[in-house]
Design a protein around this motif. Structure first.
Motif, short mmCIF file in Angstrom:
data_model
loop_
_atom_site.label_atom_id
_atom_site.label_comp_id
_atom_site.label_asym_id
_atom_site.label_seq_id
_atom_site.Cartn_x
_atom_site.Cartn_y
_atom_site.Cartn_z
N VAL A 32 0.84 -1.20 0.00
CA VAL A 32 0.00 0.00 0.00
C VAL A 32 0.87 1.25 0.00
CG1 VAL A 32 -1.71 1.31 1.30
CG2 VAL A 32 -1.93 -1.17 1.11
N LEU A 33 1.92 1.25 0.81
CA LEU A 33 2.82 2.39 0.86
C LEU A 33 3.49 2.66 -0.48
CD1 LEU A 33 4.55 1.87 4.34
CD2 LEU A 33 3.00 3.73 3.69
N ALA A 34 3.71 1.59 -1.26
CA ALA A 34 4.38 1.75 -2.55
C ALA A 34 3.53 2.54 -3.54
CB ALA A 34 4.69 0.38 -3.13
N VAL A 35 2.20 2.55 -3.36
CA VAL A 35 1.30 3.27 -4.25
C VAL A 35 1.11 4.73 -3.82
CG1 VAL A 35 -1.08 3.33 -5.12
CG2 VAL A 35 0.10 1.15 -4.86
N LEU A 36 1.29 5.01 -2.55
CA LEU A 36 1.04 6.35 -2.00
C LEU A 36 1.83 7.46 -2.69
CD1 LEU A 36 -0.41 8.05 0.14
CD2 LEU A 36 1.44 7.48 1.74
N PRO A 37 3.15 7.27 -2.97
CA PRO A 37 3.89 8.36 -3.61
C PRO A 37 3.31 8.81 -4.95
CG PRO A 37 5.41 6.73 -2.72
CD PRO A 37 4.05 6.16 -2.59
N ALA A 38 2.66 7.93 -5.69
CA ALA A 38 2.08 8.33 -6.98
C ALA A 38 1.00 9.39 -6.79
CB ALA A 38 1.50 7.11 -7.69
N PHE A 39 0.12 9.21 -5.79
CA PHE A 39 -0.94 10.20 -5.52
C PHE A 39 -0.35 11.49 -4.97
CE2 PHE A 39 -3.43 6.29 -5.60
CZ PHE A 39 -4.52 6.68 -6.37
N LEU A 44 1.15 17.15 -5.89
CA LEU A 44 2.25 18.13 -5.88
C LEU A 44 2.32 18.87 -7.21
CD1 LEU A 44 5.78 17.59 -4.42
CD2 LEU A 44 5.54 18.57 -6.70
N ILE A 45 2.11 18.15 -8.34
CA ILE A 45 2.20 18.78 -9.65
C ILE A 45 0.96 19.60 -9.97
CG2 ILE A 45 2.32 18.33 -12.14
CD1 ILE A 45 4.03 15.88 -11.48
N ASP A 46 -0.22 18.95 -9.80
CA ASP A 46 -1.47 19.62 -10.21
C ASP A 46 -1.87 20.73 -9.25
OD1 ASP A 46 -1.61 18.00 -12.39
OD2 ASP A 46 -3.09 16.61 -11.54
N LEU A 274 -6.66 15.27 -19.68
CA LEU A 274 -5.91 14.66 -18.59
C LEU A 274 -4.89 15.67 -18.08
CD1 LEU A 274 -5.95 11.71 -17.42
CD2 LEU A 274 -3.85 11.33 -18.71
N THR A 275 -4.77 15.78 -16.77
CA THR A 275 -3.78 16.72 -16.21
C THR A 275 -2.39 16.09 -16.26
OG1 THR A 275 -3.98 15.89 -13.95
CG2 THR A 275 -5.54 17.62 -14.64
N VAL A 276 -1.40 16.96 -16.19
CA VAL A 276 -0.01 16.48 -16.19
C VAL A 276 0.27 15.63 -14.95
CG1 VAL A 276 2.40 17.19 -16.14
CG2 VAL A 276 0.77 18.43 -17.55
N GLY A 277 -0.26 16.10 -13.80
CA GLY A 277 -0.05 15.35 -12.56
C GLY A 277 -0.66 13.96 -12.63
N THR A 278 -1.86 13.88 -13.24
CA THR A 278 -2.50 12.56 -13.37
C THR A 278 -1.69 11.65 -14.29
OG1 THR A 278 -4.68 13.58 -13.04
CG2 THR A 278 -4.62 11.39 -14.05
N MET A 279 -1.14 12.23 -15.36
CA MET A 279 -0.33 11.44 -16.27
C MET A 279 0.91 10.89 -15.56
SD MET A 279 1.53 12.56 -19.83
CE MET A 279 2.68 11.43 -20.65
N VAL A 280 1.59 11.76 -14.80
CA VAL A 280 2.78 11.31 -14.06
C VAL A 280 2.41 10.23 -13.05
CG1 VAL A 280 4.57 12.04 -12.44
CG2 VAL A 280 4.00 13.49 -14.38
N LEU A 285 2.23 4.53 -11.36
CA LEU A 285 1.42 3.37 -10.98
C LEU A 285 1.60 2.23 -11.98
CD1 LEU A 285 -1.85 5.18 -9.87
CD2 LEU A 285 -0.26 3.91 -8.41
N LEU A 286 1.76 2.61 -13.27
CA LEU A 286 1.99 1.60 -14.29
C LEU A 286 3.26 0.81 -14.00
CD1 LEU A 286 0.61 0.62 -16.90
CD2 LEU A 286 2.17 2.12 -18.16
N ALA A 287 4.30 1.53 -13.57
CA ALA A 287 5.55 0.86 -13.21
C ALA A 287 5.34 -0.07 -12.03
CB ALA A 287 6.61 1.91 -12.89
N ARG A 288 4.51 0.38 -11.08
CA ARG A 288 4.22 -0.48 -9.93
C ARG A 288 3.45 -1.73 -10.33
NH1 ARG A 288 7.56 0.41 -5.86
NH2 ARG A 288 7.69 2.62 -5.32
#
Length: 615
Positions: A32-39, A44-46, A274-280, A285-288
Motif C-alpha cells: 500500500v505504501l508503494a502506491v502512495l507516492p504516486a498520488f 504536488l504537480i497539479d 488529462l492533467t499532467v499530474g495525473t499522467m505522471v 502506478l503503471l511501473a508499480r
C-alpha cells in the motif's frame, strides 16, 4: 502441488502462524505504501507546481519524504522477519527430517546413497524455505500491489486500467506452459545434484580417496565426475534458457503496452482531457503494476521448483520405518539371550528404502529381484545371565548377523529372539539398545575429538571416567601420545588412527556405556595375538557378571567362553566348551589345527628371516 500437499505444508507452518500473519501484514502495508507516492506526486504537480503554490509543494514534498522513510523502515522490518521465519522453518524441517531418518532401520541406509540423503536434508529443505519466505512473500506482495495499484489507475482513468488488465490472460498462458516444463527440469536438476554429491562424498572420503589412489584410474574417475557435472550443467542451462525466454516474452509485452499507455496519455494531456499530474501518477502506478506482473510468472516457476523440493522432503517423511516398536513394548527384564529356530535373509535392495535414494538408474540394465539368499537357517542357542558365548566360523557363516538381529537393526524372518525371556519385538527399542552394547570389526569413529567420540556412549562422563575406560581398553598410552590427547581431532572415520587403535577406542566407548549385555563382533581382529591377550585380560573384570557374545575368527579369542557355537552356512553345526569341541571330531577341531599350522608356519618363517639377517 496436490491439494493434500498444501494441507500438509499448511499444517507444518501452523506453528509459525503468528509470525506469518505479522509478515503478511507488513507485506500488505508495504504494498500500500508503494502506491502512495504516486498520488502525492499528482497533487504536488497539479495543486502545487502548476498553480505556483510553493507552500503546498513543500508540504507535499515533506509528505513524500516521510512516506519514503516509513517505507524504508517497514521494508527493513519485513526483510528481517522473513529471514528469521525462513531460517526457523528450515531449522524445524531439517531437525524433523534428521530425527525421522534416525528412526529408519539398517535396511533403509543399506541401499541409500549418503549424498542423496544429505541432498534432501540440505538442498531440498532450502528449496522449501525459499518457497515459504521468498516465493509466497513475493506472491502476496505482488497480488496486493496489483489490486491497490489497479484500483488507483481505475480511479484515475478507467480506459487505461482496462488496457493494462488485458495483459493478464496472456501472462497466465505463458507461465502455465512454462511451469510444467520447469517442474520436470527441477526434478532432473535435483537428481543430478544428488548423484554428483554422492560421488564426491564417496570418492573424497579418506577410504575412497585411498582406494582411487591404489586401484583406480584417476582419468577414468575424472571422466565419470565430469559426466555428472555436465549432466547437472545441461539441465541447469535448460532451466535458465526457459526462464530467459519467458522473461524476454514478458518484457516485450510490457514494452508494447507501456508504449501504448504513454502515447494515449500524452494525447489526452495535449487535448486537455488529462492533467499532467495525473499522467505522471499513472506512469508511476503503471511501473508499480508491471513489476508484479513480471514477478508473478517467475514466482510460478519458483513455485514449481518449491513443490518438487517439498515433495522430495515429504517422500522421506512419509516413509515408515521398517523396525517399529510394539504398542505394548516393555523394558528389558533381564540379561539372558535366547535364539529359537531363528531364520533370516537380507531382502533385495529393491524391496527396502526409497528408489529415489538408491543408485542412479543405468540404461539397458535390468537387475532381477530374485530370491533373497538365506543367511540364517534355524539358529538356536541360549546365553544364561552372566555367561559368555563364543561364536566362530568361516566368513559368510552368519556370525555378525546374530548381533544385527539381537539389537533389531534388522528383524528376523521367523523364530524368536528373547532378551531376559522377552521377545525383542515386544521390547522397547531404547531399552534394548541401552542394554546391549556392540563393538564391530569396522569400528566407526566420527570426525571429532577422541573425547567427543567416547562421550557418545555417556555424554556426562568426566575426565576420570574417560581415562579409566581408555586404560581398560588398553588405548590410553596411544591417546596420551596424540598431539592434544583427548582433544585431538581424529579425522573422518578416525583416519588418523591405526585399525587396532580404532578398535580399542571403540571398546573404550563400550566400557563407558557399561551395557548389561556385551557383543564383541570381531572387535579385536586387527590386533596381534599379544595385544589381544593383554586386552582380553584387562577386560576380564569389566565383562565379569555381564552376558557376553564374542564373535571371532581366531579360536584363541573365545577359548575361555562358557559355550562356543560353531557356525557354517547360517547354521550351528557344533556347540560346547573348548575342551569338548577339541575332543570331538568336527569343524572346530579342524579350524584349530588349521590355525595352529598357520601360526607354526609364521613362526618358522620368522626364525628363518632372523637367522638370515644374523648371517
Amino acid at each position: 502441488m496436490a491439494r493434500d500437499d498444501y494441507v500438509r505444508l499448511s499444517t507444518f507452518l501452523a506453528v509459525f502462524r503468528l509470525r506469518i500473519a505479522l509478515a503478511a501484514a507488513l507485506i500488505t502495508g508495504n504494498a500500500v505504501l508503494a502506491v502512495l507516492p504516486a498520488f502525492l506526486t499528482q497533487r504536488l504537480i497539479d495543486d502545487g507546481a502548476i498553480p505556483g503554490d510553493t507552500g503546498r509543494v513543500y508540504a507535499l514534498g515533506g509528505a513524500l519524504l516521510a512516506a519514503g522513510a516509513v517505507t524504508a523502515g517497514s521494508a527493513l522490518t519485513e526483510r528481517w522477519m522473513l529471514a528469521r521465519l525462513g531460517e526457523e522453518v528450515s531449522a524445524r524441517m531439517r531437525t524433523d527430517l534428521y530425527e525421522h531418518l534416525h528412526e529408519q532401520s539398517a535396511a533403509f541406509f543399506a541401499g541409500s546413497r549418503a549424498g542423496a540423503i544429505v541432498s534432501r536434508l540440505h538442498g531440498d529443505v532450502q528449496g522449501v524455505r525459499d518457497l515459504v519466505t521468498r516465493t509466497l512473500a513475493t506472491v502476496v506482495s505482488a497480488l496486493v500491489t496489483l489490486v491497490v495499484a489497479g484500483a488507483a489507475i481505475l480511479l484515475l482513468n478507467w480506459r487505461v486500467a482496462l488496457a493494462v488488465l488485458c495483459l493478464a490472460p496472456v501472462f497466465h498462458v505463458l507461465t502455465t506452459r512454462s511451469g510444467s516444463t520447469l517442474r520436470v527440469l527441477t526434478r532432473r536438476q535435483l537428481a543430478a545434484t544428488a548423484d554428483l554429491d554422492s560421488m564426491a562424498a564417496e570418492r573424497l572420503s579418506p577410504g575412497g580417496a585411498e582406494i582411487i589412489r591404489l586401484y583406480g584410474d584417476r582419468r577414468r574417475e575424472a571422466d565419470r565426475f565430469r559426466q555428472h557435472v555436465h549432466r547437472l550443467r545441461d539441465v541447469t542451462v535448460r532451466g535458465a534458457v526457459l526462464d530467459g525466454k519467458l522473461g524476454a516474452a514478458l518484457t516485450l509485452l510490457v514494452a508494447l503496452v507501456t508504449t501504448g499507455v504513454y502515447t494515449a496519455a500524452g494525447v489526452l494531456v495535449a487535448r486537455g482531457s488529462l492533467t499532467v499530474g495525473t499522467m505522471v501518477a499513472m506512469v508511476a502506478l503503471l511501473a508499480r503494476i508491471y513489476g508484479p506482473l513480471t514477478a508473478l510468472p517467475g514466482c510460478r516457476l519458483e513455485l514449481a521448483a518449491g513443490e518438487v523440493c517439498f515433495e522430495r522432503v515429504r517422500e522421506i517423511m512419509r516413509y515408515s520405518p521398517d523396525i517399529v516398536e510394539h504398542e505394548d513394548a516393555k523394558p528389558v527384564p533381564g540379561t539372558s539371550v535366547t535364539f529359537t529356530d531363528v531364520t533370516f535373509a537380507y531382502p533385495h535392495e529393491t524391496a527396502t528404502g526409497l528408489a529415489s535414494l538408491k543408485s542412479a538408474p543405468r540404461a539397458a540394465v535390468t537387475v532381477p529381484a530374485g530370491t533373497p539368499r538365506e543367511i540364517l537357517g534355524g539358529v538356536t542357542f541360549e546365553a544364561a545371565p552372566g555367561t559368555t558365548v563364543g561364536v566362530v566360523g568361516h566368513s559368510g557363516a552368519g556370525k555378525s548377523t546374530l548381533a544385527h538381529l539381537l539389537t533389531r537393526s534388522w528383524d528376523i524372518g521367523s523364530g524368536r529372539i528373547e532378551v531376559g525371556g522377552q521377545d525383542v519385538r515386544r521390547t522397547q527399542l531404547r531399552s534394548l539398545r541401552s542394554t546391549v552394547g556392540v563393538v564391530t570389526q569396522n569400528a566407526f569413529l566420527l570426525h571429532g575429538t577422541v573425547r567427543e567420540n567416547l562421550q557418545l556412549a555417556r555424554p556426562l562422563a568426566d575426565e576420570n571416567d574417560i581415562v579409566d575406560a581408555c586404560r581398560v581398553a588398553q588405548i590410553w598410552n596411544a591417546v596420551e601420545r596424540l598431539p592434544n590427547g583427548l582433544d585431538t581431532v581424529l579425522g573422518d572415520q578416525g583416519v588418523n588412527l591405526s585399525g587396532g587403535e580404532r578398535q580399542r577406542l571403540a571398546i573404550a566407548r563400550l566400557v563407558l556405556k557399561a551395557p548389561r549385555i556385551v557383543v564383541l563382533d570381531e572387535a579385536t581382529s586387527q590386533l596381534d595375538n599379544i595385544t589381544e591377550r593383554a586386552l582380553l585380560e584387562s577386560l576380564r573384570p569389566f565383562l565379569s557378571g555381564r552376558t557376553c557374545l564374542i564373535i571371532a575368527h581366531r579360536l584363541s579369542t573365545v577359548r575361555e567362553a562358557d559355550q562356543i557355537l560353531v557356525m557354517r552356512d547360517g547354521r550351528v553345526v557344533q556347540a560346547g566348551t573348548h575342551s569338548q569341541l577339541i575332543a570331538a571330531e568336527g569343524e572346530y577341531r579342524h579350524m584349530s589345527h588349521t590355525q595352529k599350522h598357520t601360526a607354526d608356519s609364521r613362526s618358522v618363517g620368522s626364525v628363518a628371516r632372523n637367522g638370515s639377517a644374523a648371517r
